[in-house]
Design a protein around this motif. Structure first.
Motif, PDB file in Angstrom:
ATOM      1  N   GLY A   1      55.852  54.524  48.944  1.00 14.45           N
ATOM      2  CA  GLY A   1      55.416  54.706  47.683  1.00 14.45           C
ATOM      3  C   GLY A   1      54.044  54.227  47.410  1.00 14.45           C
ATOM      4  N   PHE A   2      54.313  53.129  47.564  1.00 20.91           N
ATOM      5  CA  PHE A   2      52.930  51.686  47.542  1.00 20.91           C
ATOM      6  C   PHE A   2      52.053  51.743  49.082  1.00 20.91           C
ATOM      7  CE2 PHE A   2      56.735  49.353  45.664  1.00 20.91           C
ATOM      8  CZ  PHE A   2      56.789  50.100  44.134  1.00 20.91           C
ATOM      9  N   ALA A   3      52.689  52.127  49.814  1.00 18.52           N
ATOM     10  CA  ALA A   3      51.251  51.872  50.830  1.00 18.52           C
ATOM     11  C   ALA A   3      50.698  53.676  50.855  1.00 18.52           C
ATOM     12  CB  ALA A   3      52.499  52.288  52.096  1.00 18.52           C
ATOM     13  N   CYS A   4      51.215  54.499  50.696  1.00 14.91           N
ATOM     14  CA  CYS A   4      50.746  55.568  50.232  1.00 14.91           C
ATOM     15  C   CYS A   4      49.279  55.760  49.279  1.00 14.91           C
ATOM     16  CB  CYS A   4      50.991  57.080  49.773  1.00 14.91           C
ATOM     17  SG  CYS A   4      52.268  57.886  51.646  1.00 14.91           S
ATOM     18  N   LEU A   5      50.196  54.800  48.218  1.00 11.69           N
ATOM     19  CA  LEU A   5      48.618  54.949  47.019  1.00 11.69           C
ATOM     20  C   LEU A   5      47.736  53.691  47.843  1.00 11.69           C
ATOM     21  CD1 LEU A   5      51.184  53.954  44.116  1.00 11.69           C
ATOM     22  CD2 LEU A   5      50.624  55.664  44.378  1.00 11.69           C
ATOM     23  N   ALA A   6      47.471  53.065  48.300  1.00 14.43           N
ATOM     24  CA  ALA A   6      46.204  52.979  48.999  1.00 14.43           C
ATOM     25  C   ALA A   6      44.999  53.920  49.552  1.00 14.43           C
ATOM     26  CB  ALA A   6      46.685  51.425  50.595  1.00 14.43           C
ATOM     27  N   TRP A   7      45.519  54.908  49.609  1.00 14.25           N
ATOM     28  CA  TRP A   7      44.799  55.292  50.053  1.00 14.25           C
ATOM     29  C   TRP A   7      43.760  56.487  49.129  1.00 14.25           C
ATOM     30  CZ3 TRP A   7      42.069  58.281  54.283  1.00 14.25           C
ATOM     31  CH2 TRP A   7      41.443  59.228  53.951  1.00 14.25           C
ATOM     32  N   LEU A   8      44.324  56.190  47.872  1.00 11.79           N
ATOM     33  CA  LEU A   8      43.585  56.417  46.499  1.00 11.79           C
ATOM     34  C   LEU A   8      42.240  55.294  46.366  1.00 11.79           C
ATOM     35  CD1 LEU A   8      46.582  57.211  44.094  1.00 11.79           C
ATOM     36  CD2 LEU A   8      45.002  58.372  44.544  1.00 11.79           C
ATOM     37  N   LEU A   9      42.505  54.496  47.476  1.00 11.92           N
ATOM     38  CA  LEU A   9      40.875  53.439  47.486  1.00 11.92           C
ATOM     39  C   LEU A   9      39.112  53.977  48.552  1.00 11.92           C
ATOM     40  CD1 LEU A   9      42.734  50.657  48.769  1.00 11.92           C
ATOM     41  CD2 LEU A   9      41.682  50.548  46.704  1.00 11.92           C
ATOM     42  N   TYR A  10      39.720  54.907  49.359  1.00 12.61           N
ATOM     43  CA  TYR A  10      38.877  56.277  49.699  1.00 12.61           C
ATOM     44  C   TYR A  10      38.553  56.755  48.972  1.00 12.61           C
ATOM     45  CZ  TYR A  10      37.111  58.449  53.276  1.00 12.61           C
ATOM     46  OH  TYR A  10      36.033  59.859  53.869  1.00 12.61           O
ATOM     47  N   PRO A  11      38.680  57.754  47.862  1.00 15.05           N
ATOM     48  CA  PRO A  11      38.192  59.056  47.360  1.00 15.05           C
ATOM     49  C   PRO A  11      36.894  57.392  46.192  1.00 15.05           C
ATOM     50  CG  PRO A  11      40.992  59.109  46.855  1.00 15.05           C
ATOM     51  CD  PRO A  11      40.433  58.224  47.361  1.00 15.05           C
ATOM     52  N   ALA A  12      37.893  56.544  45.455  1.00 12.37           N
ATOM     53  CA  ALA A  12      37.074  56.015  44.165  1.00 12.37           C
ATOM     54  C   ALA A  12      36.118  55.439  44.748  1.00 12.37           C
ATOM     55  CB  ALA A  12      38.322  55.012  44.332  1.00 12.37           C
ATOM     56  N   ALA A  13      36.175  55.444  46.540  1.00  8.81           N
ATOM     57  CA  ALA A  13      34.749  53.982  46.815  1.00  8.81           C
ATOM     58  C   ALA A  13      33.607  55.484  47.337  1.00  8.81           C
ATOM     59  CB  ALA A  13      35.057  53.595  48.544  1.00  8.81           C
ATOM     60  N   VAL A  14      34.053  56.604  47.641  1.00  7.69           N
ATOM     61  CA  VAL A  14      33.354  57.595  48.854  1.00  7.69           C
ATOM     62  C   VAL A  14      32.844  58.443  47.652  1.00  7.69           C
ATOM     63  CG1 VAL A  14      33.224  59.349  50.488  1.00  7.69           C
ATOM     64  CG2 VAL A  14      34.137  57.129  50.880  1.00  7.69           C
ATOM     65  N   HIS A  15      34.007  58.964  46.822  1.00  6.38           N
ATOM     66  CA  HIS A  15      33.561  60.033  45.810  1.00  6.38           C
ATOM     67  C   HIS A  15      33.977  60.308  44.645  1.00  6.38           C
ATOM     68  CE1 HIS A  15      32.032  62.568  49.436  1.00  6.38           C
ATOM     69  NE2 HIS A  15      33.803  62.160  50.004  1.00  6.38           N
ATOM     70  N   LEU A  16      33.770  59.194  44.122  1.00  6.25           N
ATOM     71  CA  LEU A  16      34.328  58.760  42.278  1.00  6.25           C
ATOM     72  C   LEU A  16      34.161  59.917  41.110  1.00  6.25           C
ATOM     73  CD1 LEU A  16      34.722  56.564  41.158  1.00  6.25           C
ATOM     74  CD2 LEU A  16      32.391  56.590  40.212  1.00  6.25           C
ATOM     75  N   ASP A  17      33.096  61.098  41.574  1.00  4.72           N
ATOM     76  CA  ASP A  17      33.771  62.334  40.903  1.00  4.72           C
ATOM     77  C   ASP A  17      34.944  62.923  41.015  1.00  4.72           C
ATOM     78  OD1 ASP A  17      31.712  62.271  39.445  1.00  4.72           O
ATOM     79  OD2 ASP A  17      30.418  63.409  40.737  1.00  4.72           O
ATOM     80  N   LEU A  18      35.410  62.959  43.048  1.00  6.66           N
ATOM     81  CA  LEU A  18      36.389  63.548  43.308  1.00  6.66           C
ATOM     82  C   LEU A  18      37.846  62.708  42.997  1.00  6.66           C
ATOM     83  CD1 LEU A  18      38.281  65.649  45.086  1.00  6.66           C
ATOM     84  CD2 LEU A  18      37.101  63.795  46.734  1.00  6.66           C
ATOM     85  N   TYR A  19      37.576  61.691  42.821  1.00  9.44           N
ATOM     86  CA  TYR A  19      39.026  60.373  42.316  1.00  9.44           C
ATOM     87  C   TYR A  19      38.801  60.579  41.252  1.00  9.44           C
ATOM     88  CZ  TYR A  19      41.191  55.296  41.128  1.00  9.44           C
ATOM     89  OH  TYR A  19      41.724  55.136  41.192  1.00  9.44           O
TER      90      TYR A  19
END
Length: 167
Positions: free
Chosen positions: A125-143
């Protein structure tokens, strides 16, 4: 590839069996996605959680070093398949070098976190949460939408089920 293997500190340029299998799994998954969807993008609701779960499984079974190397090589293979077979990593075309590097970094980070975590059941669970960094940095509206969060929860479930089979 040489950089990843050099950073690993191995005297020879040899991948472990689990790293080679994970890289092949990334490639096969990308080819299946091209066959089904005619394009490869990492935020796909079906294939995306599997792309995130593979580094977790690799990190849990082989440690942080294997999680990082296999994820980076497998993610690179996905990007090669995406650019050559379908014309880009996302529906909007070929991503910038920034997006590709960020996606590779987050996949590698996911494998490292899964390998470092002491409690294997909750580490996914902790490892998968790291993926939220990608939409936060690239597509903020998607995040800000529910999509990445549901996508990440699905990845946590798939990764946790896979860890159950690994043990």
């Amino acid at each position: 590839t040489v950089l990843v293997l050099t950073l690993r500190g191995r005297p020879r340029f040899v991948l472990s069996t689990s790293e080679a299998e994970a890289t092949a799994a990334f490639g096969v998954l990308a080819l299946i996605q091209v066959a089904c969807r005619e394009e490869v993008f990492l935020n796909d609701p079906f294939f995306g959680p599997l792309y995130i779960a593979i580094p977790v499984w690799l990190g849990v079974s082989g440690g942080p070093s294997s999680g990082f190397a296999g994820s980076l090589l497998g993610g690179g293979l996905v990007m090669v398949v995406a650019v050559t077979a379908s014309g880009g990593l996302d529906p909007n075309g070929i991503p910038s070098a920034y997006e590709a590097l960020l996606a590779l970094s987050v996949l590698g980070l996911t494998g490292v976190i899964a390998g470092v975590t002491r409690d294997r059941r909750y580490g996914a669970g902790f490892a998968c949460l790291a993926w939220l960094l990608y939409p936060a940095a690239v597509h903020l509206d998607l995040y800000r939408s529910a999509g990445p969060w549901g996508f990440t929860l699905l990845a946590i479930g798939i990764a946790t089920l896979g860890i159950g089979f690994l043990q």
